[in-house]
Design an enzyme around this catalytic site. Structure first.
Site, PDB file in Angstrom:
ATOM      1  N   TYR A  41      42.406  51.391  73.204  1.00 62.80           N
ATOM      2  CA  TYR A  41      43.480  51.469  71.835  1.00 62.80           C
ATOM      3  C   TYR A  41      42.588  52.371  70.809  1.00 62.80           C
ATOM      4  O   TYR A  41      41.445  52.243  70.640  1.00 62.80           O
ATOM      5  CB  TYR A  41      43.575  49.982  71.426  1.00 62.80           C
ATOM      6  CG  TYR A  41      44.422  49.855  70.085  1.00 62.80           C
ATOM      7  CD1 TYR A  41      45.692  50.357  70.260  1.00 62.80           C
ATOM      8  CD2 TYR A  41      43.691  49.764  68.979  1.00 62.80           C
ATOM      9  CE1 TYR A  41      46.530  50.290  69.205  1.00 62.80           C
ATOM     10  CE2 TYR A  41      44.803  49.708  67.883  1.00 62.80           C
ATOM     11  CZ  TYR A  41      46.097  49.887  67.921  1.00 62.80           C
ATOM     12  OH  TYR A  41      46.736  49.991  66.932  1.00 62.80           O
TER      13      TYR A  41
ATOM     14  N   ASP B  29      35.651  56.956  70.297  1.00 64.32           N
ATOM     15  CA  ASP B  29      36.288  56.073  69.307  1.00 64.32           C
ATOM     16  C   ASP B  29      35.156  54.896  69.033  1.00 64.32           C
ATOM     17  O   ASP B  29      35.290  53.941  70.152  1.00 64.32           O
ATOM     18  CB  ASP B  29      37.757  55.779  69.535  1.00 64.32           C
ATOM     19  CG  ASP B  29      38.325  54.711  68.960  1.00 64.32           C
ATOM     20  OD1 ASP B  29      37.615  54.098  67.930  1.00 64.32           O
ATOM     21  OD2 ASP B  29      39.529  54.536  68.905  1.00 64.32           O
TER      22      ASP B  29
ATOM     23  N   LYS C  61      36.660  49.698  60.941  1.00 64.04           N
ATOM     24  CA  LYS C  61      35.836  48.254  60.727  1.00 64.04           C
ATOM     25  C   LYS C  61      34.774  48.093  60.005  1.00 64.04           C
ATOM     26  O   LYS C  61      34.680  48.213  59.104  1.00 64.04           O
ATOM     27  CB  LYS C  61      35.948  47.659  62.391  1.00 64.04           C
ATOM     28  CG  LYS C  61      37.428  47.876  62.820  1.00 64.04           C
ATOM     29  CD  LYS C  61      37.787  46.914  64.119  1.00 64.04           C
ATOM     30  CE  LYS C  61      39.406  47.034  64.374  1.00 64.04           C
ATOM     31  NZ  LYS C  61      39.876  47.587  65.746  1.00 64.04           N
TER      32      LYS C  61
HETATM   33  C1  LIG Z   1      40.901  48.696  65.494  1.00 65.93           C
HETATM   34  C2  LIG Z   1      40.914  50.028  66.323  1.00 65.93           C
HETATM   35  C3  LIG Z   1      41.605  51.070  65.947  1.00 65.93           C
HETATM   36  C4  LIG Z   1      42.677  51.164  64.828  1.00 65.93           C
HETATM   37  O1  LIG Z   1      42.004  50.974  63.493  1.00 65.93           O
HETATM   38  P1  LIG Z   1      43.006  50.568  62.413  1.00 65.93           P
HETATM   39  O2  LIG Z   1      42.172  50.453  61.183  1.00 65.93           O
HETATM   40  O3  LIG Z   1      43.641  48.993  62.772  1.00 65.93           O
HETATM   41  O4  LIG Z   1      44.037  51.469  62.161  1.00 65.93           O
HETATM   42  C5  LIG Z   1      41.259  52.169  66.523  1.00 65.93           C
HETATM   43  N1  LIG Z   1      40.332  52.338  67.584  1.00 65.93           N
HETATM   44  C6  LIG Z   1      39.616  51.152  67.945  1.00 65.93           C
HETATM   45  C7  LIG Z   1      38.830  51.188  69.108  1.00 65.93           C
HETATM   46  C8  LIG Z   1      40.087  49.954  67.457  1.00 65.93           C
HETATM   47  O5  LIG Z   1      39.357  49.004  67.733  1.00 65.93           O
END
Ligand SMILES: *Cc1c(COP(=O)(O)O)cnc(C)c1O
Length: 432
Positions: free
Chosen positions: A150, A243, A271
């Site tokens: 994701y 990511d 995060k």
């Molecule tokens: C949470 C998440 C996102 C998206 O971040 P948001 O602040 O919710 O838009 C992107 N990549 C990863 C791996 C994530 O866990």
């Protein structure tokens, strides 16, 4: 241990109101609890350290921790003080501040491949912007991503695999243009053959990966797989984009790129980097990042980017993450994972407890999970029942098989014991 189902009358009442004015009653889908067969989610009034409290006065050991940002736990006094102090000076200026410079310097120091970065307000925005930059510098459009990964709700990344091993993406949601999904090739995680087949058939702008995937549950890279990503990206002169929204500042101070010694070209952060406030970032070498406006011509902007409150929370958080903090987080994670494993074994429940510093997933699977297909093959009904039983016992797990638990520095031995006892009880309850 009390196994009396907690009173959730007020949560249920709020949910009835919520569904009239918020789609599904929530502001982000994963907060709903329908996927674990529960009608209303728990409505939270507050949190303190490792605990959250709901509107009915119940206390839960919280293993969600806002899905990752709260590495120090809830309402950490240092973070609260930093944010309060910043708020008194004004909440947003739309002009640069010293804090942003200090935070960028600190992140550049911690993240091995980051020399320069741009802040955004969400991980989705950071990921969208990193892709734009990768396309701008390579002059290519296609992206490679892994199934089960994701990267935020970016159109082109809400692509799912069709049939076959390495497939042109098809939209994973209505509203995603076919063209946007088709520019994404989706490959199974940890599958070297599928990866090399995809790279020989396409010329990618970016190979995009969660280096420690945690959005299909925690599925670490197999030995050599991250190195292979680096080599394939180099071979076709695509950018390797990690990511690290979850893994950054969690599996090591410098994220997975430090832990595994593989350097991406671009890094997406979120995060933990916002310290519990809305902030995220993308970064890389100075050479790449100077393509971003106004240094360069690749446009990207944000009214609240580098917001002073978020920057204050981020600095207060990151400055606390020293060697001792990671040793503690690692011990907490290992103790929790070992306890859950033992509880499952005693109950005769075949599960895989997969763990890495600050991350744990209990897969209801008899075999280790190495990719999305393995995660999807788990006994989802049993997992859902176990989660409901945990909630009944004062433990708040992520209400989905495809997520990780987020141990924090606020979780201690007592919370782990309470959780493991509840887990043992819950394993027994779902067999009954
Ligand atoms: C949470 C998440 C996102 C998206 O971040 P948001 O602040 O919710 O838009 C992107 N990549 C990863 C791996 C994530 O866990």
């Amino acid at each position: 241990m009390s196994t009396r189902t907690p009173d959730t009358t007020r949560s249920a009442e709020l949910y009835d109101r919520a569904v009239r004015v918020l789609p599904g009653g929530v502001n982000s889908p994963v907060r709903a609890m329908r996927s674990i067969g529960r009608d209303a989610p728990i409505f939270v009034v507050g949190g303190q350290g490792p605990f959250v409290y709901d509107v009915d006065g119940n206390e839960y050991v919280d293993w969600v921790c806002s899905w990752g940002p709260l590495i120090l736990g809830h309402a950490d006094p240092g973070v609260v003080e930093a944010v309060t102090e910043a708020a008194q000076r004004g909440t947003t200026f739309g002009a640069p501040t010293e804090g942003e410079v200090a935070l960028a310097e600190l992140v550049a120091e911690l993240m091995p491949s980051v020399q320069m970065l741009r802040m955004t307000s969400s991980g989705t925005e950071a990921s969208m912007s990193a892709i734009r930059l990768a396309r701008a510098v390579t002059g290519r459009e296609e992206l490679l991503k892994f199934s089960g990964a994701y990267h935020g709700h970016v159109d082109g990344l809400l692509a799912q695999a069709g049939s076959g091993l390495a497939t042109q993406g098809i939209p994973a949601s209505p509203g995603v243009p076919e063209g946007a999904a088709a520019a994404t090739v989706v490959v199974p995680w940890n599958d070297a053959q599928a990866l090399t087949r995809a790279t020989s058939g396409h010329r990618f702008a970016a190979i995009l990966a969660e280096p420690v995937p945690a959005n299909m549950g925690l599925v670490p890279p197999q030995p050599g797989f991250l190195e292979l990503l680096r080599a394939e990206a180099d071979r076709q002169e695509a950018l390797l984009v990690f990511d690290e929204v979850i893994s950054g500042f969690r599996v090591a101070p410098g994220g997975a790129q430090e832990r595994f010694g593989v350097r991406p070209d671009l890094t997406i952060m979120g995060k933990v980097v916002g310290g519990g406030l809305p902030a995220a970032a993308y970064g890389g070498s100075r050479e790449l990042m100077e393509h971003v406006a106004p240094a360069g011509d690749t446009y990207q902007a944000g009214t609240l980017s580098g917001n002073p409150l978020a920057v204050a929370a981020a600095l207060a958080t990151l400055r606390r993450l020293d060697v001792a903090a990671y040793e503690r987080l690692d011990r907490t994670t290992e103790t929790l994972a070992a306890g859950l494993r033992e509880a499952a074994t005693r109950a005769g429940r075949p599960v895989q407890v997969q763990a890495m510093t600050g991350l744990v997933t209990v897969f209801f699977s008899a075999r280790p999970v190495t990719d999305y297909a393995g995660a999807a093959a788990c006994d989802l009904a049993a997992h859902a029942a176990w989660c409901r039983a945990l909630l009944d016992r004062g433990v708040y797990p992520p209400p989905s098989q495809f997520e990780a638990w987020f141990p924090s520095l606020a979780h201690g031995g007592d919370e782990i014991r309470r959780t493991v006892e509840a887990a043992a009880d819950a394993f027994a309850a779902i067999d009954a």
